[in-house]
Design a protein around this motif. Structure first.
Motif, PDB file in Angstrom:
ATOM      1  N   GLU A 140       0.891  -7.331  -5.225  1.00 36.55           N
ATOM      2  CA  GLU A 140       1.887  -6.496  -6.065  1.00 36.55           C
ATOM      3  C   GLU A 140       1.446  -6.495  -7.769  1.00 36.55           C
ATOM      4  O   GLU A 140       1.495  -5.462  -8.304  1.00 36.55           O
ATOM      5  CB  GLU A 140       3.370  -6.557  -5.760  1.00 36.55           C
ATOM      6  CG  GLU A 140       3.701  -6.069  -4.347  1.00 36.55           C
ATOM      7  CD  GLU A 140       5.229  -6.430  -4.073  1.00 36.55           C
ATOM      8  OE1 GLU A 140       5.894  -5.543  -3.413  1.00 36.55           O
ATOM      9  OE2 GLU A 140       5.765  -7.636  -4.312  1.00 36.55           O
TER      10      GLU A 140
ATOM     11  N   ASP B  16      -1.829  -4.959  -8.333  1.00 33.56           N
ATOM     12  CA  ASP B  16      -1.695  -3.479  -8.176  1.00 33.56           C
ATOM     13  C   ASP B  16      -0.938  -3.057  -9.567  1.00 33.56           C
ATOM     14  O   ASP B  16      -1.377  -2.132 -10.253  1.00 33.56           O
ATOM     15  CB  ASP B  16      -0.867  -2.950  -7.066  1.00 33.56           C
ATOM     16  CG  ASP B  16      -1.511  -3.070  -5.650  1.00 33.56           C
ATOM     17  OD1 ASP B  16      -2.817  -3.288  -5.699  1.00 33.56           O
ATOM     18  OD2 ASP B  16      -0.598  -3.262  -4.804  1.00 33.56           O
ATOM     19  N   ARG B  17       0.095  -3.711  -9.884  1.00 30.38           N
ATOM     20  CA  ARG B  17       0.877  -3.211 -11.275  1.00 30.38           C
ATOM     21  C   ARG B  17      -0.141  -3.300 -12.579  1.00 30.38           C
ATOM     22  O   ARG B  17      -0.221  -2.419 -13.378  1.00 30.38           O
ATOM     23  CB  ARG B  17       2.168  -3.892 -11.470  1.00 30.38           C
ATOM     24  CG  ARG B  17       3.245  -3.598 -10.481  1.00 30.38           C
ATOM     25  CD  ARG B  17       4.465  -4.362 -10.641  1.00 30.38           C
ATOM     26  NE  ARG B  17       5.595  -3.690  -9.635  1.00 30.38           N
ATOM     27  CZ  ARG B  17       6.534  -2.867 -10.006  1.00 30.38           C
ATOM     28  NH1 ARG B  17       6.318  -2.464 -11.242  1.00 30.38           N
ATOM     29  NH2 ARG B  17       7.252  -2.479  -9.241  1.00 30.38           N
TER      30      ARG B  17
ATOM     31  N   GLU C 235      -2.567  -0.738 -12.984  1.00 27.64           N
ATOM     32  CA  GLU C 235      -2.127   0.607 -13.604  1.00 27.64           C
ATOM     33  C   GLU C 235      -1.649   0.476 -14.934  1.00 27.64           C
ATOM     34  O   GLU C 235      -1.954   1.032 -15.738  1.00 27.64           O
ATOM     35  CB  GLU C 235      -1.006   0.789 -12.601  1.00 27.64           C
ATOM     36  CG  GLU C 235      -0.608   2.364 -13.230  1.00 27.64           C
ATOM     37  CD  GLU C 235       0.555   2.873 -11.873  1.00 27.64           C
ATOM     38  OE1 GLU C 235       1.247   3.416 -12.427  1.00 27.64           O
ATOM     39  OE2 GLU C 235       0.664   2.434 -11.001  1.00 27.64           O
TER      40      GLU C 235
ATOM     41  N   THR D  87       1.632  10.133 -14.676  1.00 26.66           N
ATOM     42  CA  THR D  87       2.490   9.700 -13.507  1.00 26.66           C
ATOM     43  C   THR D  87       1.828   8.719 -12.544  1.00 26.66           C
ATOM     44  O   THR D  87       0.819   9.366 -11.877  1.00 26.66           O
ATOM     45  CB  THR D  87       2.884  10.998 -12.947  1.00 26.66           C
ATOM     46  OG1 THR D  87       3.534  11.966 -13.723  1.00 26.66           O
ATOM     47  CG2 THR D  87       3.915  11.009 -11.806  1.00 26.66           C
ATOM     48  N   GLY D  88       2.367   7.551 -12.424  1.00 29.50           N
ATOM     49  CA  GLY D  88       1.478   6.542 -11.625  1.00 29.50           C
ATOM     50  C   GLY D  88       2.531   6.049 -10.712  1.00 29.50           C
ATOM     51  O   GLY D  88       3.649   6.532 -10.417  1.00 29.50           O
ATOM     52  N   THR D  89       2.078   5.290  -9.823  1.00 25.91           N
ATOM     53  CA  THR D  89       2.684   4.506  -8.557  1.00 25.91           C
ATOM     54  C   THR D  89       3.982   3.839  -9.344  1.00 25.91           C
ATOM     55  O   THR D  89       5.073   3.595  -9.020  1.00 25.91           O
ATOM     56  CB  THR D  89       1.874   3.876  -7.710  1.00 25.91           C
ATOM     57  OG1 THR D  89       0.981   4.563  -7.335  1.00 25.91           O
ATOM     58  CG2 THR D  89       2.902   3.126  -6.626  1.00 25.91           C
ATOM     59  N   HIS D  90       3.685   2.831 -10.256  1.00 27.07           N
ATOM     60  CA  HIS D  90       4.499   1.793 -10.912  1.00 27.07           C
ATOM     61  C   HIS D  90       4.893   2.271 -12.382  1.00 27.07           C
ATOM     62  O   HIS D  90       6.149   1.894 -12.701  1.00 27.07           O
ATOM     63  CB  HIS D  90       3.749   0.871 -11.052  1.00 27.07           C
ATOM     64  CG  HIS D  90       3.353   0.141  -9.584  1.00 27.07           C
ATOM     65  ND1 HIS D  90       4.265  -0.180  -8.637  1.00 27.07           N
ATOM     66  CD2 HIS D  90       2.204   0.145  -9.268  1.00 27.07           C
ATOM     67  CE1 HIS D  90       3.370  -0.554  -7.540  1.00 27.07           C
ATOM     68  NE2 HIS D  90       2.442  -0.468  -7.846  1.00 27.07           N
TER      69      HIS D  90
ATOM     70  N   SER E 198       4.977   5.343 -15.549  1.00 25.46           N
ATOM     71  CA  SER E 198       4.495   6.836 -16.218  1.00 25.46           C
ATOM     72  C   SER E 198       5.124   7.039 -17.656  1.00 25.46           C
ATOM     73  O   SER E 198       5.488   6.164 -18.262  1.00 25.46           O
ATOM     74  CB  SER E 198       5.601   7.782 -15.502  1.00 25.46           C
ATOM     75  OG  SER E 198       5.472   7.590 -13.831  1.00 25.46           O
TER      76      SER E 198
END
Length: 297
Positions: free
Chosen positions: A121, A124-125, A128, A145-148, A150
């Protein structure tokens, strides 16, 4: 090879500013600080914020570079961090380097009430966070606009004093992090191999660092970039030799020379803190600062 220092934010500014002024007088290339909410054995003592500390340091120094070693997504958001960095870069006259990494599972990982992220995790963060921060520091308006993370038309005018933005020193040892260092970094940071800290040998540490350097080179080659374009920073205090390099000028020159041969271009040593993991003789430390660089090519 450049010599820098790390000054932990543990003193009220009336006292702490003396160390930042002295660091510039001693000729350090840069003075960094940790970007944490608290840290390990210092958790129950004074600990001040990194960005305000660096802002104050910018006001009492003129030439020395300033920065974090390192910032992470643990309690930061790219939009607000970008605004703070642009402001700090302006106040300092373009002397800021952002050391940045994926973070760990220490106190910062749960200080906002969240569960600590797993290594995956965190990766992943970070994957981004860093590209978005890059955009925020180089573009006048950013939407994402991302998964984690924006951003909605986030404005960062006039941008950094340093162009196209202030430099990133990316802390990484794994393949994903090294890939980010290759793509977005102007420098790479390592503390060595943590698995060797307790029972490893200096020789094993050198071998591990050689392997990290080789993997950085491969990551750069994968995107068609020369690894020579990146500065390579070793943050000391976490290899098996620990405080040995600060025992004398000769000991430091020997330590620095071995790592210079690996390709490191900058070594950061902790400002001495009595009765701590970073205890060292202040007089010897200052002698190293003023004499060691001249003995290193």
């Amino acid at each position: 090879m450049r010599l820098s220092t790390v000054i932990l934010p543990i003193h009220r500014w009336a006292e702490g500013q003396k160390n930042w002024r002295r660091a510039e007088e001693l000729g350090f290339h840069a003075a960094y600080t940790y970007d944490h909410l608290s840290w390990r054995t210092f958790r129950d003592g004074p600990w001040f914020g990194a960005v305000p500390t660096l802002t104050a340091a910018a006001a009492v120094t003129d030439r020395m570079r300033l920065g974090t070693l390192v910032t992470s997504p643990n309690f930061r958001h790219p939009v607000t961090l970008a605004k703070e960095l642009i402001t700090l870069d302006d106040i300092s006259g373009g002397r800021v380097t952002l050391g940045i990494g994926s973070g760990g599972n220490g106190f910062d990982a749960t200080a906002l009430g969240q569960q600590a992220w797993t290594p995956r995790e965190r990766a992943d963060r970070f994957g981004e966070f860093l590209p978005l921060l890059d955009r925020l520091l180089t573009e006048g308006a950013v939407s994402h606009t991302g998964t984690h993370y924006s951003a909605g038309e986030a404005r960062n005018i006039p941008g950094c004093v340093q162009r196209p933005r202030l430099p990133f020193a990316v802390a990484a040892t794994g393949p994903r992090g090294l890939g980010l260092a290759a793509r977005h970094g102007q420098a790479w940071v390592t503390t060595g191999d943590p698995k060797l800290f307790e029972k490893g040998t200096p020789q094993q540490s050198v071998q591990a660092l050689r392997g990290q350097m080789e993997r950085l080179g491969m990551a750069c080659a994968d995107i068609g970039r020369s690894v020579a374009e990146l500065d390579k920073i070793l943050l000391t205090g976490f290899t098996p030799d620990r405080g040995t390099p600060l025992e004398s000028v000769d000991a430091f020159v020997d330590f620095a020379g071995r790592h210079q041969e690996l390709g490191f271009t900058e070594i950061a040593v902790h400002w001495p803190i009595p009765d701590s993991d970073f205890a060292a003789d202040q007089a010897v430390f200052e002698q190293i600062a003023t004499e060691a660089s001249g003995q290193l090519a």
